[in-house]
Structures are given as C-alpha cells and as structure tokens.
Design a protein around this motif. Structure first.
Motif, PDB file in Angstrom:
ATOM      1  N   SER A 324       0.829  -1.206   0.000  1.00  0.00           N
ATOM      2  CA  SER A 324       0.000   0.000   0.000  1.00  0.00           C
ATOM      3  C   SER A 324       0.859   1.250   0.000  1.00  0.00           C
ATOM      4  N   LEU A 325       1.912   1.246   0.827  1.00  0.00           N
ATOM      5  CA  LEU A 325       2.812   2.403   0.848  1.00  0.00           C
ATOM      6  C   LEU A 325       3.474   2.597  -0.509  1.00  0.00           C
ATOM      7  N   LEU A 326       3.946   1.469  -1.092  1.00  0.00           N
ATOM      8  CA  LEU A 326       4.621   1.568  -2.385  1.00  0.00           C
ATOM      9  C   LEU A 326       3.675   2.108  -3.452  1.00  0.00           C
ATOM     10  N   VAL A 327       2.460   1.532  -3.506  1.00  0.00           N
ATOM     11  CA  VAL A 327       1.495   1.978  -4.521  1.00  0.00           C
ATOM     12  C   VAL A 327       1.069   3.422  -4.257  1.00  0.00           C
ATOM     13  N   SER A 328       0.817   3.759  -2.978  1.00  0.00           N
ATOM     14  CA  SER A 328       0.381   5.123  -2.654  1.00  0.00           C
ATOM     15  C   SER A 328       1.446   6.145  -3.010  1.00  0.00           C
ATOM     16  N   VAL A 329       2.701   5.822  -2.654  1.00  0.00           N
ATOM     17  CA  VAL A 329       3.791   6.762  -2.961  1.00  0.00           C
ATOM     18  C   VAL A 329       3.954   6.904  -4.466  1.00  0.00           C
ATOM     19  N   SER A 330       3.911   5.763  -5.173  1.00  0.00           N
ATOM     20  CA  SER A 330       4.092   5.808  -6.623  1.00  0.00           C
ATOM     21  C   SER A 330       2.961   6.577  -7.302  1.00  0.00           C
ATOM     22  N   VAL A 331       1.715   6.206  -6.959  1.00  0.00           N
ATOM     23  CA  VAL A 331       0.570   6.878  -7.582  1.00  0.00           C
ATOM     24  C   VAL A 331       0.502   8.343  -7.160  1.00  0.00           C
ATOM     25  N   GLY A 332       0.696   8.594  -5.847  1.00  0.00           N
ATOM     26  CA  GLY A 332       0.628   9.968  -5.356  1.00  0.00           C
ATOM     27  C   GLY A 332       1.690  10.848  -5.975  1.00  0.00           C
ATOM     28  N   ARG A 333       2.930  10.315  -6.058  1.00  0.00           N
ATOM     29  CA  ARG A 333       4.001  11.125  -6.645  1.00  0.00           C
ATOM     30  C   ARG A 333       3.707  11.439  -8.110  1.00  0.00           C
ATOM     31  N   GLY A 334       3.257  10.411  -8.857  1.00  0.00           N
ATOM     32  CA  GLY A 334       2.937  10.662 -10.260  1.00  0.00           C
ATOM     33  C   GLY A 334       1.808  11.658 -10.419  1.00  0.00           C
ATOM     34  N   LEU A 335       0.771  11.526  -9.582  1.00  0.00           N
ATOM     35  CA  LEU A 335      -0.361  12.446  -9.663  1.00  0.00           C
ATOM     36  C   LEU A 335       0.049  13.865  -9.284  1.00  0.00           C
ATOM     37  N   ILE A 336       0.867  13.971  -8.229  1.00  0.00           N
ATOM     38  CA  ILE A 336       1.322  15.298  -7.800  1.00  0.00           C
ATOM     39  C   ILE A 336       2.175  15.952  -8.884  1.00  0.00           C
ATOM     40  N   VAL A 337       3.073  15.156  -9.485  1.00  0.00           N
ATOM     41  CA  VAL A 337       3.927  15.708 -10.547  1.00  0.00           C
ATOM     42  C   VAL A 337       3.083  16.193 -11.718  1.00  0.00           C
ATOM     43  N   GLU A 338       2.090  15.371 -12.115  1.00  0.00           N
ATOM     44  CA  GLU A 338       1.228  15.785 -13.235  1.00  0.00           C
ATOM     45  C   GLU A 338       0.434  17.042 -12.893  1.00  0.00           C
ATOM     46  N   LEU A 339      -0.110  17.097 -11.668  1.00  0.00           N
ATOM     47  CA  LEU A 339      -0.883  18.280 -11.285  1.00  0.00           C
ATOM     48  C   LEU A 339       0.006  19.517 -11.193  1.00  0.00           C
ATOM     49  N   LEU A 340       1.214  19.332 -10.642  1.00  0.00           N
ATOM     50  CA  LEU A 340       2.121  20.481 -10.552  1.00  0.00           C
ATOM     51  C   LEU A 340       2.540  20.953 -11.941  1.00  0.00           C
ATOM     52  N   ASP A 341       2.812  20.005 -12.842  1.00  0.00           N
ATOM     53  CA  ASP A 341       3.140  20.403 -14.214  1.00  0.00           C
ATOM     54  C   ASP A 341       1.967  21.150 -14.856  1.00  0.00           C
ATOM     55  N   LEU A 342       0.760  20.625 -14.621  1.00  0.00           N
ATOM     56  CA  LEU A 342      -0.416  21.295 -15.170  1.00  0.00           C
ATOM     57  C   LEU A 342      -0.586  22.686 -14.574  1.00  0.00           C
TER      58      LEU A 342
END
Length: 661
Positions: A324-342
C-alpha cells in the motif's frame, strides 16, 4: 461555529497535501489494523514465554513438592521409619527447588497475580516449618491435617497461577488443577488407610475423611478429563480403563461398605491397595504433567500452535502495508507531478506567455497561434484532457485577441487616414485665415476671424489626438527651443474659453523644439478639461515652478472636485500602459497618457485645497534649457512671482507655425 472554523483550518489547502491525505487515510487505517494484529501476536508470544517461565520456576516445583508431601504424609501415617526417611529426603529436595523458583519470581509475583505474594509467603513458611512438624509427637490425625494444610497452600499458589498457564499447547489450567485435587484426594485416601492399617482400625473421623476423599476424587476425575484437550485425554482414559484403577475402585467400595472399625482395614480387604494406589498416583502425576507443565514447557512461542492464524495475519498485513505504501507513494508522486506540471503550465500561460502575446498583438505585431499554443492530442487521461482544454482556451483567447487587434488596427488605419485628410484641410484653412488676418479689417470682423482661427486650431488638435491614439506622431513641430511662457500661452490659445485661464509668470526656461508640440497638446487637453468641469464664472489657474528635477506645471480649476475612487481611476488611466480606445468618455485622459509616455512626462491629478482638481505635470530636466540663471530657495523651488501675469487677449497662437502646418 468554532468547530467549523477549526475544521476549515485543518483542511489541507495545497493539492499535494490533499492527495497525500487522500492516499494516506487507507494506508494509515491498514497500518493501524496491522499494528493491532502485531501487538496481539506479540502479546501471545509474550504470554507463551511467560507461561514457560512460570511453569519452569513455580508450577513444576510446586507439583513436585505436592507429590513429595503427599508421599511423606502417607509414610508418616504408616509409621515406617525407613520409608519416612526417604520421603522426607525427597521432600527436602523438592522444597529446595521450590524455594529457588520462589526467589526467582519474587520480584514479578505481584505482576502475575496480586494475591500471589501472600500465598508464596505462606507456602515458604510451610516449607521452613517442615522440620518442626516432623519433630512433633502429635497424634496421627493432627499430622495428617498439617500435611494436608501444606498441600492446600500449594494448591492456592497453583490457583493464583492458572491465569498465566495459558499456552495453546497446554490444557485449561483450571482443569489441570481439578485433576491435581483429584490426585490429592486419592493420596488422602492412601494416607488414611495407611494410618488405619498401622493402628489396626479406621476411626470414625478417618472413615468420614475417607468417604469425603473418595467422593472428591470420583467427582473431579472423570468430569475434568472430559474438559481436557483431546491429546491429553488419552492418558487419563487409559488410566481409568486400567486394571489398577479398577482394583482401586473395588477396594474403595469395600472400605466404604465395611464402615469404620477393624473390618475396614482387615488384611484381606486391603490386599493390593498400595500397589494399585501407587500405580494410579504415578499415572495421574504423569498425565497431569503432560497436560499442564510439560506441555507448556515444550510449547514454542514462535510455532504454529502459538502464532497460528494471527502470525499469518501479521505477515500478510505487513506485506499489505508495504504494498500500500509503495502503490500510494508511486501513484501519489505521479499524480502530484502531473498536477504540478499542469499548474505550472497554466500559471506560465496566464502569467507570462498569454500577456506577452497580448502585448505583441496590442503593439501591432503578429502572433503565430500554432507556435504560441500548439494543439495537443486528446489523450485518455483526465489530466491530459485538462491540459488540452487549457491549450484550447489559450488558442481561443489568442485568436480573439488577434481578431480584435486586427479590427483595432483597421479602425486605427481609418482614423489615421481621416486625421491626415482633416489635417491637410485644416492646414489650408489656417493658412487662409492667417492671410485674411494680415489684411486691414474692421476690429469686429477681425475678432470673428480670430474665433474661426480658434475653432480651426481646436479641430487640428482633435485630429492630432486621433493620430496620437493610433500611435502616429503628429506632423507639426519646431526646430528651435521655445520659451515656456510661449508654450503655456499656445496651449491656452487652443481652447475655446481662453479668457477664463489665468497664466502666472513662468520660469525663464525653454523647451526643446521636438517636445513643444506634445507639451502644448497635453496642456491644452488638461486646460480644456479644467474649463469644461468648472463653473463658467470661475478661473482656471495655470502655474509653473522650477524644481531641481525639472519644471512642474499645475492646472487648477475651481470646480467641485472628484471623489477618491474617481480620482484613483483617472490616475490609473494616466499611468496605464494599455489604452482602451472603446472608452469614449476618457479620450482626453488617454491622449495625455500617450503624450506623457512618449516624452517621459509625469502627470498626476489631485484634489486642490480650494475644492477643485489640480493636474500636475512634471517636465524633466532633459527637455529644458535655461534662458537665464534661476535663483532657487533652499527647497529647489523658483522664488514665486506674487502677481499673476495678465491673460492674453483673444488672438491667434503666439508661436509661429513651423513644419507640418
């Protein structure tokens, strides 16, 4: 209300915090469940370890001590000195082991059971009093009672420890304790019959005790065996079905039938009793040990029987938490990066790229929409679709701005063309009027010609305003510097109510020829505005003062002034880099804005002390030339002239017309 405000303060504000909170909530919940399972499993392991220690340090020594006391009690009742000596030696050895165990657990006794310290103290006192008991010459029944009391004290210690003997491999501690009491009842039977055999008869008291012991033994043994773990029932069932137990039960029945007296202990009646009793006691002690202390001692705290499903739950829970930590960190980091880029892309478009493109369009330069906002393909991801939508919005804004710029450019071209044509006609008209004014005429007729000249001059200024707003420099200008006083009078001459303007003495400086036309036009706009928004009976004051940074010209009217919001809006339009040509009510302010920007002038409106509005214009030093030395006061102001100069009489502009006229 306070709770609502507190909830709003605790609510995450940034996108990163919201995503982290959203993803961490299930992870934290899973970690809490895993922690509970881990703590429960650790508690089970700790209980198993503690049970092993309790069994090895207390329960096993107490059981051995009870068996030794039972044997010594029987030997003391029988009166055989040799057997008694051996029994006493065995009791001393078990008592020594018991005392060692008590000393080892004395510091933790209160943690195991609050009543355990007192019971241990009592049992310890019993072991220390064995020698005194052995030396007494009391009756056999008294000795029997004393030994039985010691055994009861030992059972009290075992009872206090039953809650700790809770391993999954051992049977229920209370059940094992009941079996111990059943064995004690049988040992009591053996001691009573040994005492009766030694005396040659069974007293009534001994018979009553024997009946009670048989009742207890039979009432506890079989029901307790049924409550044991299945693997521990086998030894007891084998014992209950053995010949030794059958013979024992038969002798018990005969003694019960014989009653008290000599017949109960006759040789034929008790034949085989000792052998059967010893065999049954030995089997009971072994089975009891296997069901209780031995099973607990052999239990593995980390084995399947101890951990079982909880151990699997802990392992799987840990794997689940890590995943759960691995998936949450991976998904959260990717989502945060995409939102920040946007977000960064949107901010760059809104804060830099789109305004720059708008400024280029406003300046009349073309913009390549495909290069500024390349259209993206519509992807399946929602964030990518948002980015595509933003690009579409940017393209729509650029297209609308480009079309508006083209429209304004077309309108500006029309304005320039019309203004140029009007200027040509007005210049011809002014030339004709100038020739007519030079001829001898009647004063009234000459006055009318002057009025026509004023109107033509104002019309020329309005056509120049069109050129200025279109970004084109007007045609007229002067090569040589022009005195400031003449410039002020020329500006006043371009308005209709020139007689209402009172010009104060101006500093003796000149303006560079290239700036004269723009300064005249700017001052004419301000003076005309002051005359238009003040009562006809009032005067418009036009003053100029020398400063260290240049010359300040003030145009003050006697009107009703402006409120703070209107004044701030007017000053904003005077300083703004953008000119809204669609705002027809503020054309004069926009003309002043463009002229001031082109010449580097500073213009500001403020309320005057007399109630009207004062327009202050700062002409910088680089546009001036001193005609003679000026004496300043300590603050850099030219010494004021106390008496205003008279306003010029109606007539043509005092500055000779130059190129472009």
């Amino acid at each position: 209300m306070r709770m609502v405000h507190a909830a709003r303060r605790l609510r995450p504000r940034s996108v990163r915090a919201k995503i982290v909170a959203l993803l961490m909530l299930p992870v934290v919940s899973l970690m809490a469940l895993w922690s509970f399972a881990a703590v429960t499993t650790a508690s089970t392991i700790g209980d198993a370890e503690r049970a092993k220690e309790v069994n090895s340090e207390l329960l096993a020594p107490v059981a051995d001590f009870v068996a030794a006391i039972q044997a010594e009690r029987t030997a003391a009742a029988a009166g055989d000195a040799e057997i008694l000596t051996r029994a006493q030696a065995a009791t001393d050895n078990s008592a020594e082991a018991l005392l060692d165990g008590v000393n080892a657990t004395s510091s933790d006794a209160a943690l195991l059971n609050s009543a355990l310290p007192d019971r241990l103290d009592k049992l310890t006192a019993d072991t220390h009093g064995l020698n005194a008991l052995r030396r007494t010459k009391s009756a056999t029944q008294t000795t029997y009672t004393a030994y039985t009391g010691i055994i009861e004290d030992a059972f009290a210690v075992t009872g206090a420890l039953t809650g700790e003997n809770s391993t999954t491999t051992a049977s229920e501690a209370r059940v094992v304790l009941e079996l111990s009491r059943a064995r004690e009842a049988l040992a009591q039977e053996q001691a009573l019959l040994a005492a009766g055999g030694a005396a040659g008869k069974l007293t009534a008291e001994q018979y009553a005790l024997f009946v009670g012991a048989v009742t207890v033994q039979r009432g506890l043994l079989k029901p307790a065996v049924a409550d044991l773990r299945p693997e521990h029932q086998k030894a007891y069932n084998t014992l209950l079905e053995s010949d030794s137990y059958s013979r024992l039960a038969g002798i018990e029945n005969r003694v019960l039938s014989a009653g008290p007296g000599r017949s109960a202990v006759a040789d034929g009646l008790l034949k085989g009793w000792d052998g059967s009793a010893n065999a049954v006691l030995t089997s009971l002690a072994k089975a009891e040990t296997e069901a209780g202390t031995a099973a607990a001692a052999k239990a593995n705290p980390f084995g399947w029987d101890t951990l079982g499903a909880s151990g699997i739950a802990v392992v799987l829970g840990l794997v689940g938490v890590l995943l759960s930590l691995l998936v949450s960190v991976s998904v959260g980091r990717g989502l945060i990066v995409e939102l920040l880029d946007l977000r960064n892309s949107a901010l760059e478009v809104a804060g830099r790229r789109l305004p720059q493109a708008m400024r280029r369009l406003h300046a009349g330069h073309g913009v390549d929409i495909d290069a500024e906002a390349p259209m993206r393909r519509l992807a399946g991801d929602e964030l990518a679709q948002v980015g595509t939508a933003l690009t579409a919005v940017q393209r729509a804004a650029l297209k609308a701005a480009s079309e508006r710029a083209e429209l304004l450019s077309g309108i500006s071209g029309v304005y320039v063309s019309l203004a140029r044509r009007s200027q040509v006609l007005l210049h011809r008209q002014l030339d004709i009027l100038d020739h007519l004014e030079q001829r001898p005429r009647d004063p009234a007729e000459l006055h009318e010609l002057y009025r026509v000249d004023y109107l033509a001059t104002r019309m020329r200024r309005h056509s120049e305003s069109l050129l200025i707003l279109s970004g084109i420099a007007p045609g007229r200008g002067w090569r040589e510097p022009i005195p400031l006083g003449d410039t002020l009078r020329a500006a006043v001459a371009e308005i209709e109510d020139a007689n209402r303007v009172q010009i104060w003495a101006a500093p003796r400086v000149s303006l560079h020829g290239g700036s004269v036309a723009d300064v005249i036009h700017l001052l004419a706009e301000l003076v005309e505005n002051a005359a238009s928004f003040s009562p006809p009976s009032t005067k418009v004051q036009l003053r100029a003062a020398r400063m260290r940074d240049g010359v300040v010209i003030e145009v003050e009217d006697g009107g009703f002034g402006m409120n703070e919001d209107a004044l701030a809006d007017a000053n904003r339009k005077l300083r703004s880099e953008k000119v809204d040509l669609l705002d027809a009510k503020q054309i004069g302010l926009f003309v002043v804005n463009r002229l001031a920007d082109r010449q580097g002038l500073r213009v500001e409106l403020r309320n005057s002390p007399t109630g009207g509005v004062t327009a202050a214009v700062l002409i910088p030093e680089n546009l001036l030339r001193d005609d003679m030395p000026v004496h300043d006061d300590e603050y850099g102001h030219e010494l004021p002239t106390p008496v205003p100069a008279p306003s010029p009489a109606p007539g043509p502009a005092v500055i000779p017309r130059q190129r472009g006229e």
